[in-house]
Design an enzyme around this catalytic site. Sequence first.
Site, PDB file in Angstrom:
ATOM      1  N   TYR A   1      16.501  30.180   9.218  1.00  0.00           N
ATOM      2  CA  TYR A   1      15.567  31.087   9.975  1.00  0.00           C
ATOM      3  C   TYR A   1      15.043  30.792  11.278  1.00  0.00           C
ATOM      4  CZ  TYR A   1      12.707  30.767   5.176  1.00  0.00           C
ATOM      5  OH  TYR A   1      12.264  30.946   4.158  1.00  0.00           O
TER       6      TYR A   1
ATOM      7  N   LYS B   1       0.911  -1.488   0.520  1.00  0.00           N
ATOM      8  CA  LYS B   1      -0.045  -0.111   0.010  1.00  0.00           C
ATOM      9  C   LYS B   1       0.560   1.126  -0.230  1.00  0.00           C
ATOM     10  CE  LYS B   1      -0.084  -0.645   5.381  1.00  0.00           C
ATOM     11  NZ  LYS B   1      -1.388  -0.484   5.562  1.00  0.00           N
TER      12      LYS B   1
ATOM     13  N   ARG C   1     -11.099  -0.432  14.693  1.00  0.00           N
ATOM     14  CA  ARG C   1     -10.839   0.593  13.517  1.00  0.00           C
ATOM     15  C   ARG C   1     -11.187  -0.223  12.263  1.00  0.00           C
ATOM     16  NH1 ARG C   1      -4.790   0.821  10.734  1.00  0.00           N
ATOM     17  NH2 ARG C   1      -4.662  -1.229  10.497  1.00  0.00           N
TER      18      ARG C   1
ATOM     19  N   MET D   1      12.002  24.409   3.529  1.00  0.00           N
ATOM     20  CA  MET D   1      11.193  23.596   2.517  1.00  0.00           C
ATOM     21  C   MET D   1      12.218  23.066   2.119  1.00  0.00           C
ATOM     22  SD  MET D   1       8.572  25.616  -0.035  1.00  0.00           S
ATOM     23  CE  MET D   1       7.875  26.013   1.457  1.00  0.00           C
TER      24      MET D   1
HETATM   25  C1  LIG Z   1      -0.808  -1.774   6.384  1.00  0.00           C
HETATM   26  C2  LIG Z   1      -0.863  -2.890   7.137  1.00  0.00           C
HETATM   27  C3  LIG Z   1       0.077  -4.197   7.485  1.00  0.00           C
HETATM   28  C4  LIG Z   1       1.611  -4.384   7.358  1.00  0.00           C
HETATM   29  O1  LIG Z   1       1.156  -3.817   8.743  1.00  0.00           O
HETATM   30  P1  LIG Z   1       3.502  -3.245   8.864  1.00  0.00           P
HETATM   31  O2  LIG Z   1       2.740  -3.123  10.578  1.00  0.00           O
HETATM   32  O3  LIG Z   1       3.995  -3.070   8.079  1.00  0.00           O
HETATM   33  O4  LIG Z   1       3.740  -4.734   8.525  1.00  0.00           O
HETATM   34  C5  LIG Z   1      -0.532  -5.726   6.962  1.00  0.00           C
HETATM   35  N1  LIG Z   1      -2.132  -5.415   7.629  1.00  0.00           N
HETATM   36  C6  LIG Z   1      -2.911  -4.629   7.884  1.00  0.00           C
HETATM   37  C7  LIG Z   1      -4.105  -4.565   7.521  1.00  0.00           C
HETATM   38  C8  LIG Z   1      -2.310  -3.282   7.662  1.00  0.00           C
HETATM   39  O5  LIG Z   1      -3.372  -2.561   7.716  1.00  0.00           O
END
Ligand SMILES: *Cc1c(COP(=O)(O)O)cnc(C)c1O
Length: 349
Positions: free
Chosen positions: A244, A35, A130, A292
């Site tokens: 800055y 992802k 979640r 930046m």
């Molecule tokens: C992001 C995610 C993973 C991978 O998690 P890592 O901690 O990066 O290994 C696996 N399962 C779900 C549901 C996730 O949201």
Amino acid sequence: MATATLTIDLDAIAANWRALDRLSRAEVQTAAVVKADAYGLGLTRVARTLAQAGARRFFVAFAEEGAAVRQALGPGPQIAVLSGHMSGDTGMIQDLDLTPMLNSLEQITRHLEALPGHPFGVQLDTGMNRLGVDMPEWEAVAPILIDAGPELLMSHLACADDPDHPLNAAQLKAFHAMTDGSGLPRSLAATGGILLGPRYHFDLTRPGVGLYGGLPFEAAQPVVTLSLPVIQTREVAPGETVGYGCSWTADSPALIATVAGGYADGLPRTLSNLATLWDGDTPCPLVGRVSMDLITVDITFLAEVPRVLDILGPHQTIDALADAAGTIGYEILTSLGPRYLRRYQERTQ
Ligand SMILES: *Cc1c(COP(=O)(O)O)cnc(C)c1O
């Protein structure tokens, strides 16, 4: 050229996938989570590398990301969508053969009505609150749904990076209670869950961050190097300030290098006066505020002005930099900016 170079070691990603795969029994499949553009490292190159290493199942957050994985890999590998089947996703799920992980009764209804017979999985909520179908909902629909033949029952651990956290065992117990006797393939562990041991592995593991060199997979090979070119140097007299807000003052004559890279490139402003950059093996402190496009570094004690300074590499992992910034390695990776020149390193075929 003032463009910083981000080097991504594809061999290290493949090696990390194999190492995580070896941590579970041979009959447990190891998927790959890609992802967010493969945690910021470039979906197409990373997904192809992982497929070559042996990954057959890929997880993404959204259907659009799944479409990109299908484009990169072609037909064959299973692509699971963690956000499930949202309204508007049906065409993409069908045309690109994506496998939604259904999260709610609404999604279950949508999927079974819109695409009867199309593969799906179910995400169960075992205590993270979640995503996923919760226990009472599951009790109501499980008898019907199991007949529809989900390809996977999965859940996600909230505290797997802390092996002593009591929620791990509680979620494991809840997952057993919800899935024992179903006869269906099951998955609970991401990177942290793999390291909790075989009781957490079930039939499929889903590592993400460990593939990309991040904690909690301490044995991971580092994957990224980020080299920032020195644009200019300036001698600063005692009492003068840099950057800055005058947040750093020289207390002796100093040579300051101004290097290309700033918060617009994902170097958090919280690194101001805290980070270290490296000239080969020599650490050099970041002084003053991150702006930046630029940061300023004290190189007084170097024998010569270097061409580049590294902010990620063998001496400073994503997690070490994250510590300095007050965040986690995941956030450093996924914030890596679009302005870097990306170089992919691949020794093997
Ligand atoms: C992001 C995610 C993973 C991978 O998690 P890592 O901690 O990066 O290994 C696996 N399962 C779900 C549901 C996730 O949201």
